[in-house]
Design a protein around this motif. Structure first.
Motif, PDB file in Angstrom:
ATOM      1  N   VAL A  60      16.319 -28.507 -91.919  1.00 12.59           N
ATOM      2  CA  VAL A  60      15.617 -29.660 -92.486  1.00 12.59           C
ATOM      3  C   VAL A  60      16.665 -30.651 -92.984  1.00 12.59           C
ATOM      4  N   LYS A  61      17.085 -31.553 -92.120  1.00  9.91           N
ATOM      5  CA  LYS A  61      18.123 -32.515 -92.452  1.00  9.91           C
ATOM      6  C   LYS A  61      17.593 -33.935 -92.280  1.00  9.91           C
ATOM      7  N   HIS A  69      31.885 -41.707 -86.203  1.00 10.41           N
ATOM      8  CA  HIS A  69      32.142 -42.650 -87.288  1.00 10.41           C
ATOM      9  C   HIS A  69      30.885 -43.319 -87.814  1.00 10.41           C
ATOM     10  N   ILE A  70      29.700 -42.859 -87.391  1.00 13.91           N
ATOM     11  CA  ILE A  70      28.431 -43.486 -87.788  1.00 13.91           C
ATOM     12  C   ILE A  70      27.433 -42.406 -88.178  1.00 13.91           C
ATOM     13  N   ALA A  71      26.705 -42.630 -89.279  1.00 14.63           N
ATOM     14  CA  ALA A  71      25.670 -41.704 -89.730  1.00 14.63           C
ATOM     15  C   ALA A  71      24.408 -42.472 -90.082  1.00 14.63           C
ATOM     16  N   LEU A  72      23.299 -41.748 -90.153  1.00 12.64           N
ATOM     17  CA  LEU A  72      21.993 -42.363 -90.399  1.00 12.64           C
ATOM     18  C   LEU A  72      21.192 -41.496 -91.351  1.00 12.64           C
ATOM     19  N   ALA A  73      20.507 -42.141 -92.283  1.00  8.77           N
ATOM     20  CA  ALA A  73      19.508 -41.491 -93.131  1.00  8.77           C
ATOM     21  C   ALA A  73      18.205 -42.263 -92.984  1.00  8.77           C
ATOM     22  N   CYS A  74      17.084 -41.590 -93.184  1.00 10.56           N
ATOM     23  CA  CYS A  74      15.804 -42.269 -92.946  1.00 10.56           C
ATOM     24  C   CYS A  74      14.764 -41.839 -93.964  1.00 10.56           C
ATOM     25  N   ALA A  75      13.748 -42.673 -94.104  1.00  7.23           N
ATOM     26  CA  ALA A  75      12.573 -42.378 -94.905  1.00  7.23           C
ATOM     27  C   ALA A  75      11.353 -42.659 -94.047  1.00  7.23           C
ATOM     28  N   GLY A  76      10.407 -41.732 -94.045  1.00  8.07           N
ATOM     29  CA  GLY A  76       9.208 -41.914 -93.225  1.00  8.07           C
ATOM     30  C   GLY A  76       8.880 -40.659 -92.439  1.00  8.07           C
ATOM     31  N   LEU A  77       8.368 -40.850 -91.236  1.00  7.75           N
ATOM     32  CA  LEU A  77       7.907 -39.729 -90.413  1.00  7.75           C
ATOM     33  C   LEU A  77       9.077 -39.055 -89.710  1.00  7.75           C
ATOM     34  N   LYS A  78       9.267 -37.756 -89.949  1.00  8.91           N
ATOM     35  CA  LYS A  78      10.413 -37.027 -89.395  1.00  8.91           C
ATOM     36  C   LYS A  78      10.366 -36.968 -87.871  1.00  8.91           C
ATOM     37  N   ALA A  79       9.183 -36.786 -87.298  1.00  9.83           N
ATOM     38  CA  ALA A  79       9.079 -36.689 -85.849  1.00  9.83           C
ATOM     39  C   ALA A  79       9.492 -37.994 -85.174  1.00  9.83           C
ATOM     40  N   ASP A  80       9.087 -39.133 -85.760  1.00  5.54           N
ATOM     41  CA  ASP A  80       9.513 -40.431 -85.240  1.00  5.54           C
ATOM     42  C   ASP A  80      11.027 -40.583 -85.353  1.00  5.54           C
ATOM     43  N   ALA A  81      11.576 -40.087 -86.464  1.00 14.24           N
ATOM     44  CA  ALA A  81      13.025 -40.180 -86.669  1.00 14.24           C
ATOM     45  C   ALA A  81      13.766 -39.406 -85.589  1.00 14.24           C
ATOM     46  N   ARG A  82      13.289 -38.240 -85.221  1.00 15.41           N
ATOM     47  CA  ARG A  82      13.958 -37.427 -84.201  1.00 15.41           C
ATOM     48  C   ARG A  82      14.065 -38.165 -82.875  1.00 15.41           C
ATOM     49  N   VAL A  83      12.990 -38.850 -82.493  1.00 15.10           N
ATOM     50  CA  VAL A  83      12.996 -39.612 -81.240  1.00 15.10           C
ATOM     51  C   VAL A  83      14.004 -40.752 -81.309  1.00 15.10           C
ATOM     52  N   LEU A  84      13.983 -41.496 -82.417  1.00 14.49           N
ATOM     53  CA  LEU A  84      14.874 -42.645 -82.581  1.00 14.49           C
ATOM     54  C   LEU A  84      16.339 -42.206 -82.638  1.00 14.49           C
ATOM     55  N   ILE A  85      16.611 -41.096 -83.318  1.00 15.15           N
ATOM     56  CA  ILE A  85      17.977 -40.586 -83.432  1.00 15.15           C
ATOM     57  C   ILE A  85      18.512 -40.163 -82.061  1.00 15.15           C
ATOM     58  N   ASN A  86      17.684 -39.483 -81.278  1.00 18.18           N
ATOM     59  CA  ASN A  86      18.133 -39.063 -79.943  1.00 18.18           C
ATOM     60  C   ASN A  86      18.447 -40.260 -79.054  1.00 18.18           C
TER      61      ASN A  86
END
Length: 249
Positions: A60-61, A69-86
């Motif tokens: 659960v991250k 050299h780049i990182a991302l944090a998010c707030a909102g729907l985790k499933a949507d975040a997984r798609v966007l991150i990939n």
């Protein structure tokens, strides 16, 4: 209103896209995520929900690497975040393969914001229900950067920012207390901001520190030590404000 919130591509008479506003509401109900930019360090912190007793907390991250050299944090729907991150990770690798250079923080932010905007203008889809904080060091100049994107596809650069629940109160705290810091002081400011809404201390906070050497996730023990230091400083400041006790005659 009911006629205008069923299709993403239809404006209401007063100029609203209700599905985008509903996506922003999903962000406001998500766990808080904060980003603070220092001179040599950028810190990402998120409010972490307590995991089930039998659940592996490592799975659960909410802070992830997009590139070295780049990182991302998010707030909102985790499933949507997984798609966007990939999608963002694939774009980072594609850029390296095509151009033979790493992406800049602004480039990948533009890509993520463009993808979010595309899903507000196409039929048969819905907006991404998340807001992102993207941090990193420019591979050419070494300058630290912090960007935010939201479900509408808007993006902007910040010195420090917050997204998710109680974002207004934490933003006010950052506006009052932000100053150019470096190293551990930047980490402490991010944790102090999250402690404005997190009651149970370090166990419900996830912190990652981005330096020119890459991203490092802080262990729970390290976070607890910093929280204890912050609380000690707060107690000392409150004690200093109290008037001295009258001397006995």
């Amino acid at each position: 209103m009911a006629r205008y919130d069923r299709a993403i591509t239809v404006f209401s008479p007063d100029g609203h896209l209700f599905q985008v506003e509903y996506a922003l509401e999903a962000v406001r109900k998500g766990n808080a995520a904060v980003g603070v930019r220092g001179t040599d360090t950028i810190v990402l912190g998120v409010e972490k929900k307590s995991t089930a007793k039998l659940q592996d907390s490592r799975t659960v991250k909410k802070i992830v690497s997009l590139d070295n050299h780049i990182a991302l944090a998010c707030a909102g729907l985790k499933a949507d975040a997984r798609v966007l991150i990939n999608r963002a990770r694939i774009e980072c690798q594609s850029h390296r393969l095509t151009v033979e250079d790493p992406v800049s923080v602004e480039y990948i932010t533009r890509y993520i914001a463009g993808l979010q905007q595309k899903y507000t203008q196409s039929g048969g889809v819905r907006p991404f229900g998340l807001s992102t904080l993207i941090v990193g060091f420019d591979p050419y100049t070494g300058v630290p950067s912090l960007y935010q994107t939201d479900p509408s596809g808007t993006f902007s650069a910040w010195k420090a920012n917050i997204t998710g629940r109680n974002s207004n109160s934490i933003r006010e705290f950052l506006e009052k207390n932000y100053k150019e810091t470096s190293g551990q002081e930047t980490v402490k400011l991010a944790i102090r901001a999250l402690l404005e809404v997190v009651d149970s201390g370090g166990k419900n906070i996830e912190i990652a520190v981005m330096t020119k050497d890459g991203l490092r996730q802080l262990e729970e023990g390290e976070i607890d030590a910093i929280v204890a230091e912050i609380e000690a400083e707060k107690a000392a400041a409150e004690a200093a404000k109290k008037p001295p006790a009258p001397k006995e005659t």
